[in-house]
Design a protein around this motif. Structure first.
Motif, PDB file in Angstrom:
ATOM      1  N   GLU A 209    -113.705 -51.128 -30.945  1.00  0.00           N
ATOM      2  CA  GLU A 209    -113.289 -49.824 -31.197  1.00  0.00           C
ATOM      3  C   GLU A 209    -112.702 -49.898 -32.773  1.00  0.00           C
ATOM      4  O   GLU A 209    -112.934 -48.881 -33.645  1.00  0.00           O
ATOM      5  N   SER A 210    -112.090 -51.029 -33.222  1.00  0.00           N
ATOM      6  CA  SER A 210    -111.461 -50.924 -34.552  1.00  0.00           C
ATOM      7  C   SER A 210    -112.544 -51.099 -35.800  1.00  0.00           C
ATOM      8  O   SER A 210    -112.525 -50.427 -36.813  1.00  0.00           O
ATOM      9  N   TYR A 211    -113.630 -51.713 -35.287  1.00  0.00           N
ATOM     10  CA  TYR A 211    -115.135 -51.655 -36.126  1.00  0.00           C
ATOM     11  C   TYR A 211    -115.159 -50.223 -36.443  1.00  0.00           C
ATOM     12  O   TYR A 211    -115.595 -50.017 -37.697  1.00  0.00           O
ATOM     13  N   TYR A 212    -115.665 -49.605 -35.274  1.00  0.00           N
ATOM     14  CA  TYR A 212    -116.173 -48.271 -35.524  1.00  0.00           C
ATOM     15  C   TYR A 212    -115.273 -47.376 -36.418  1.00  0.00           C
ATOM     16  O   TYR A 212    -115.485 -46.613 -37.236  1.00  0.00           O
ATOM     17  N   ARG A 213    -113.883 -47.456 -36.245  1.00  0.00           N
ATOM     18  CA  ARG A 213    -113.083 -46.787 -36.713  1.00  0.00           C
ATOM     19  C   ARG A 213    -112.819 -47.196 -38.352  1.00  0.00           C
ATOM     20  O   ARG A 213    -112.691 -46.169 -38.991  1.00  0.00           O
ATOM     21  N   ASP A 214    -112.868 -48.438 -38.427  1.00  0.00           N
ATOM     22  CA  ASP A 214    -112.836 -48.714 -40.230  1.00  0.00           C
ATOM     23  C   ASP A 214    -114.111 -48.542 -40.700  1.00  0.00           C
ATOM     24  O   ASP A 214    -114.321 -48.282 -41.851  1.00  0.00           O
ATOM     25  N   SER A 215    -115.432 -48.599 -40.083  1.00  0.00           N
ATOM     26  CA  SER A 215    -116.578 -48.619 -41.037  1.00  0.00           C
ATOM     27  C   SER A 215    -117.400 -47.409 -40.881  1.00  0.00           C
ATOM     28  O   SER A 215    -118.753 -47.335 -41.520  1.00  0.00           O
ATOM     29  N   ILE A 216    -117.301 -47.086 -39.535  1.00  0.00           N
ATOM     30  CA  ILE A 216    -118.500 -45.936 -38.956  1.00  0.00           C
ATOM     31  C   ILE A 216    -118.087 -44.444 -39.252  1.00  0.00           C
ATOM     32  O   ILE A 216    -118.425 -43.440 -39.856  1.00  0.00           O
ATOM     33  N   VAL A 217    -116.913 -44.124 -38.537  1.00  0.00           N
ATOM     34  CA  VAL A 217    -116.257 -42.576 -38.362  1.00  0.00           C
ATOM     35  C   VAL A 217    -115.858 -42.225 -39.682  1.00  0.00           C
ATOM     36  O   VAL A 217    -115.379 -42.875 -40.640  1.00  0.00           O
ATOM     37  N   GLY A 218    -116.031 -40.922 -40.049  1.00  0.00           N
ATOM     38  CA  GLY A 218    -115.327 -40.103 -41.298  1.00  0.00           C
ATOM     39  C   GLY A 218    -115.583 -38.574 -41.175  1.00  0.00           C
ATOM     40  O   GLY A 218    -116.295 -38.155 -40.263  1.00  0.00           O
ATOM     41  N   GLY A 219    -115.013 -38.274 -42.102  1.00  0.00           N
ATOM     42  CA  GLY A 219    -115.229 -36.756 -42.392  1.00  0.00           C
ATOM     43  C   GLY A 219    -114.080 -35.791 -41.822  1.00  0.00           C
ATOM     44  O   GLY A 219    -113.286 -36.497 -40.849  1.00  0.00           O
ATOM     45  N   THR A 220    -114.319 -34.700 -42.042  1.00  0.00           N
ATOM     46  CA  THR A 220    -113.114 -33.852 -41.136  1.00  0.00           C
ATOM     47  C   THR A 220    -113.948 -32.279 -41.116  1.00  0.00           C
ATOM     48  O   THR A 220    -114.613 -32.262 -41.603  1.00  0.00           O
ATOM     49  N   VAL A 221    -113.368 -31.646 -39.930  1.00  0.00           N
ATOM     50  CA  VAL A 221    -113.780 -30.269 -39.680  1.00  0.00           C
ATOM     51  C   VAL A 221    -112.605 -29.542 -39.247  1.00  0.00           C
ATOM     52  O   VAL A 221    -111.878 -30.063 -38.244  1.00  0.00           O
ATOM     53  N   GLY A 222    -112.141 -28.726 -39.966  1.00  0.00           N
ATOM     54  CA  GLY A 222    -110.704 -27.907 -39.971  1.00  0.00           C
ATOM     55  C   GLY A 222    -109.742 -29.096 -39.787  1.00  0.00           C
ATOM     56  O   GLY A 222    -109.693 -29.859 -40.644  1.00  0.00           O
ATOM     57  N   LEU A 223    -109.021 -29.187 -38.713  1.00  0.00           N
ATOM     58  CA  LEU A 223    -108.062 -30.158 -38.710  1.00  0.00           C
ATOM     59  C   LEU A 223    -108.260 -31.220 -37.791  1.00  0.00           C
ATOM     60  O   LEU A 223    -107.602 -32.296 -37.612  1.00  0.00           O
ATOM     61  N   ILE A 224    -109.557 -31.273 -37.455  1.00  0.00           N
ATOM     62  CA  ILE A 224    -110.186 -32.627 -36.768  1.00  0.00           C
ATOM     63  C   ILE A 224    -110.845 -33.573 -37.748  1.00  0.00           C
ATOM     64  O   ILE A 224    -111.669 -33.180 -38.424  1.00  0.00           O
ATOM     65  N   SER A 225    -110.289 -34.786 -37.775  1.00  0.00           N
ATOM     66  CA  SER A 225    -111.033 -35.995 -38.345  1.00  0.00           C
ATOM     67  C   SER A 225    -112.087 -36.886 -37.526  1.00  0.00           C
ATOM     68  O   SER A 225    -111.684 -37.099 -36.364  1.00  0.00           O
ATOM     69  N   GLY A 226    -112.625 -37.441 -38.226  1.00  0.00           N
ATOM     70  CA  GLY A 226    -113.476 -38.140 -37.608  1.00  0.00           C
ATOM     71  C   GLY A 226    -112.721 -39.389 -36.821  1.00  0.00           C
ATOM     72  O   GLY A 226    -111.904 -39.925 -37.492  1.00  0.00           O
ATOM     73  N   SER A 227    -113.462 -39.791 -35.426  1.00  0.00           N
ATOM     74  CA  SER A 227    -112.368 -40.459 -34.833  1.00  0.00           C
ATOM     75  C   SER A 227    -113.152 -41.377 -33.655  1.00  0.00           C
ATOM     76  O   SER A 227    -114.423 -40.980 -33.530  1.00  0.00           O
ATOM     77  N   VAL A 228    -112.793 -42.407 -33.403  1.00  0.00           N
ATOM     78  CA  VAL A 228    -113.506 -43.108 -32.196  1.00  0.00           C
ATOM     79  C   VAL A 228    -112.563 -43.405 -30.915  1.00  0.00           C
ATOM     80  O   VAL A 228    -111.283 -43.332 -30.983  1.00  0.00           O
ATOM     81  N   VAL A 229    -113.135 -43.236 -30.016  1.00  0.00           N
ATOM     82  CA  VAL A 229    -112.422 -43.521 -28.486  1.00  0.00           C
ATOM     83  C   VAL A 229    -113.278 -44.461 -27.812  1.00  0.00           C
ATOM     84  O   VAL A 229    -114.541 -44.698 -27.986  1.00  0.00           O
ATOM     85  N   SER A 230    -112.574 -45.137 -26.985  1.00  0.00           N
ATOM     86  CA  SER A 230    -113.056 -46.059 -25.876  1.00  0.00           C
ATOM     87  C   SER A 230    -113.027 -45.793 -24.499  1.00  0.00           C
ATOM     88  O   SER A 230    -111.867 -45.352 -24.259  1.00  0.00           O
ATOM     89  N   THR A 231    -113.850 -46.182 -23.882  1.00  0.00           N
ATOM     90  CA  THR A 231    -113.690 -45.696 -22.311  1.00  0.00           C
ATOM     91  C   THR A 231    -114.881 -46.404 -21.322  1.00  0.00           C
ATOM     92  O   THR A 231    -115.736 -46.946 -22.090  1.00  0.00           O
TER      93      THR A 231
END
Length: 280
Positions: A209-231
């Motif tokens: 999860e931390s790898y995707y959060r630090d290296s992959i996700v990004g950008g914003t739409v409105g008040l939503i920022s790129g994020s990663v969730v694990s499940t």
């Protein structure tokens, strides 16, 4: 300037300016004729699904597709789609890590109601898992960026929207260097992608999860920022997808079509200018 000349100038200008302003105003209200072949949607969403050697096995793949299908046919996601100005989105699914390294699972299609969501769900559950290959995130993003069409500087894909989003579904850390992955995400955002999010799945989810959060996700739409969730791949996955998709699509629905707003403002400015000139 001679008043008579000024009057003649206004007379000569008034009709051409009105002819120029009317199409601008019509274009702002009803859409540009040259873009009429593309369907207007509130957002375009590309699902990138990991099918690498270390990725989803067949049973997990079938569970993932069923989870996507349940999420997209849920009332929360359909309500989020309907909340936009156009009341529809465009969506596509691309595999990566297979042979070839990128292959198209579902071409771009629109979803605006439950019936179309059910059609998309049917395509999801009928997909066959591609053969194994190497998971190269940079190559996957390189193939995904032009699929959005004119918004990312490529040939049209049949849809136009103010928001472009990518959601990565993965069960392993990408092969290749961290630097290349980070550069691929930055290139995607610079090319016109507004938001990159990720859902990491399976037994390794917490570890990557931390790898995707630090290296992959990004950008914003409105008040939503790129994020990663694990499940995990259980009923919780469907709920996680519903929450993330409804949040992202709802945020995208709230983003105005900037080009239309600017065009309308320009048209209104021309009309006000004509009114001032003709009143003197």
């Amino acid at each position: 300037m001679n008043p008579a000349n000024g009057l003649n100038w206004r007379s000569r200008c008034a009709r051409p300016c009105r002819l120029f302003a009317a199409p601008l105003l019509a274009a702002a209200l009803f859409g540009l004729p040259s873009r009429s072949q593309a369907e207007s949607v509130d957002s375009e969403l590309l699902l990138l699904v990991d099918v690498s050697k270390d990725g989803l096995k067949k049973n997990d793949f079938d569970t993932l597709m069923s989870g996507y299908a349940s999420a997209f046919t849920s009332s929360s996601v359909i309500d989020a789609i309907a909340s936009g100005a156009a009341g529809r989105i465009a969506i596509s699914l691309m595999f990566f890590g297979g042979s070839p390294s990128q292959s198209l699972g579902i071409p771009w299609m629109s979803i605006s109601n439950e019936a179309e969501a059910q059609m998309f769900a049917g395509q999801l559950t009928s997909l066959a898992r591609p053969s194994n290959g190497n998971y190269t995130f940079a190559d996957a993003m390189g193939a995904g960026i032009p699929s959005f069409g004119t918004e990312t500087g490529a040939a049209g894909n049949g849809f136009e929207s103010p928001v472009q989003m990518v959601q990565v579904g993965a069960v392993s850390r990408p092969n290749g260097s961290t630097k290349a992955d980070e550069a691929a995400s930055q290139q995607a955002l610079a090319s016109g992608i507004d938001l990159i999010s990720a859902v990491v799945l399976g037994k390794k989810a917490d570890a990557i999860e931390s790898y995707y959060r630090d290296s992959i996700v990004g950008g914003t739409v409105g008040l939503i920022s790129g994020s990663v969730v694990s499940t995990d791949l259980s009923s919780r996955f469907t709920l996680t997808m519903e929450e993330q998709l409804s949040g992202h699509l709802g945020a995208a629905a709230a983003v105005p079509e900037s080009s239309a707003v600017l065009l309308f403002a320009s048209s209104l400015g021309v009309l006000l200018m004509l009114r001032r000139r003709t009143s003197h």
